[in-house]
Design an enzyme around this catalytic site. Sequence first.
Site: not given
Lengths: 433, 433
Positions: A10, A21, A38, A42, A411
């Site tokens: 990570a 970049r 990579s 999790c 809502y």
Amino acid sequence: MALVVVGGVAAGMSAAARARRLDPHLPIVVLEKGVSVSYSACGLPYLLEGRVREPEELIVHTPEYFRKERKIEVRTGARVAAIAHPRREVALESGERIKYDRLIIATGARCDTSAIAGSGQPHVFTLHTLDDAARLRAFLREREARRAVVVGAGYIGVEVADALRRNGLRVTVLERGADALLRDDAAFTAAVRRVLEAHRVELRCGVKVDAIDADRVADVPCDLVVIAAGFKPNAELAAEAGVAIGRTGAIAADDHMETNLRGVFAAGDCAETTHLVTGRPTWIPLGTTANKTGRVAGANAVGGRERFPGVVGTCIVGIFGTAFAATGLSVAQARAEGLSPVSARIEAFSRPRYYGGAATTVELVADRTTGRLIGGTVIGEQGAAGRIDVIAAALHKRMTVDEFEQLDLAYSPPFTPVWDPLLIAAQQLSKQL
Amino acid sequence: MALVVVGGVAAGMSAAARARRLDPHLPIVVLEKGVSVSYSACGLPYLLEGRVREPEELIVHTPEYFRKERKIEVRTGARVAAIAHPRREVALESGERIKYDRLIIATGARCDTSAIAGSGQPHVFTLHTLDDAARLRAFLREREARRAVVVGAGYIGVEVADALRRNGLRVTVLERGADALLRDDAAFTAAVRRVLEAHRVELRCGVKVDAIDADRVADVPCDLVVIAAGFKPNAELAAEAGVAIGRTGAIAADDHMETNLRGVFAAGDCAETTHLVTGRPTWIPLGTTANKTGRVAGANAVGGRERFPGVVGTCIVGIFGTAFAATGLSVAQARAEGLSPVSARIEAFSRPRYYGGAATTVELVADRTTGRLIGGTVIGEQGAAGRIDVIAAALHKRMTVDEFEQLDLAYSPPFTPVWDPLLIAAQQLSKQL
């Protein structure tokens, strides 16, 4: 100019990709001791569970991708033995030396099992890498394990317990501390216990595991043990190189993710960050923070001046379909920080009853002196992630309970009730201020 | 001391209930022209759809409940003809006069069909009350309507279109303006159109409906028409009594929800509030705001000094299972306010692909001059409500894009991806600032 990154996954790969970049021509080398650089760590519990069928599904990018598409020299199986900062040089265990101008340390964390006697036995596992998951899956298939003990009731511990239970095993979770999910919060732990017990997973807190026998752990018979405790930052390499270590035991870095050594950055699970509620250094190793601090370290290593302000400690875990989410401080944690916490815990519907709403529990914690919101938890089957994130955003901006109570939240019956549980909790809390 | 509330339902009953809680002995009278005082108006489309089976499911509390349990004198069928403030007196159409010391005006809004010729025909409906829904349901059952036109592509319009389509009707939605969902946003409208068309509901924008024929509306053949356009605040009664009306056409009130007449408060759909992004008065009639302003008006009518700071314009609607959520300003709305908007629109997964993530579209809008976030939209099947609420919280606290990008949001594969779509959008947006 050359950038060397110690540790992939990570933080390291986020840093390397960001640096690339911003600087298309800089030589960038990533040194990763493992085989993958990579993947979603999790996601490992879901590989164990069986929902994710193949380890490949968890791989985001291969080393080849980074080499070919991003022009990043990724070296797997590359173990760093030492960092000689005065010479701007990294020494590998193989004896090879690599020069750097800028260095990013992204060595991650580990599950330290050294304090537990018998942790080297073949039926004892940790779950940290793709390889760990593959070995554990193979063991489950081949040995037909029937009773498991999970050591540690943190996020990974309960996810592993859930995954093993779904594989038909009888599971007991042993936790050294008084509480589950790393939160000093008896009600939160009680809710975790209720969900675990409803699925016939036993949770025993206050049980310190010093040794693992061949057929039992602390009187619990078992033929499989997963250790999900003893997490420590991999900070030794940095410390030996003269990088300052913080009080949490992780690498100290400023809000540019730079260490005390100029040009040496740290990111991810090996590094401290600032807790934005307390203002103090904290070590909360999570993938989200690893990615963010990696990006910032990568940008700054190539001349940027980006800031990573810190974290508020937002976490979520799913246990048998119920989300347990927390952010900021619990009442006990706030007291330990010298604050004067007040809290309100409410149960409400996640959406209108007539639209199939399910019960949601929200607790909000505020500081009585300032009226500021300082933490909260959300438990429920629907909408917990979004709700904890609203609390997290409020903590980032030091929102008061009065302000929170008037939030203009969305809502519509398919999604939320007219009085969101967050607002009901805020109303209750506001009565105490 | 006596409190009179003109209008029940969301704002009026929230106000009355709050006043009662703070003052157990005050005489409180609620004058409601209809038969119900506490029901979920936002649930009406689901009653039409059939998901909600009986109107009773939408009733939160009966008038009897308020009379017996809250000691509030609720009078249904009580139409107020005039307010004589110098005499602190309300006159009913029946001729009866009722004295007040404090008055709360909660007269709501209406769907004004007077500009549409033929709107009185038996196959033409609005959907504002439980009674409207019952009549429309009966019509659907008895007349076997097959082709419907919905006038207006606001929130209620598209919900009605969805409900009618699920009842097997062929549906065309005619919208006077260029955009759906009251948002000046072509991409948002295009996304609404795609979902409607995927379910064979036609959306035609730029069609002004002046007249309804017996068998067609604007060349669209139909045997049922639902008007969901022409919403107006019921502010006439207040205006005639000398209450100041704002530029939006709704009742002007300060942040205590008090009008220009001391002791006269306004709350709910009849009243303006402040838009917290622009700082200007706005009229966004929604149930959430009605409840909140009702509570504040009720507290202040009995001597409180509570504040309702305003809204950020958060809305969400479900169309055939996809959520369309918006808050703050669109690019076009921001330009009209004299701001310099920049925006980024991204598509990402709502949670990891390996855990069944679905596509989510997020657009964030910022003001170039200040770097502040000023609006956003979220479209998707998972997690849209929570995500729009995070943006809403950010707008409340005037968060910059830089701050937003570093939010510590919850991550766990069953709920969210490691880079939340919100953060990906913020990263993209930040490149333009």
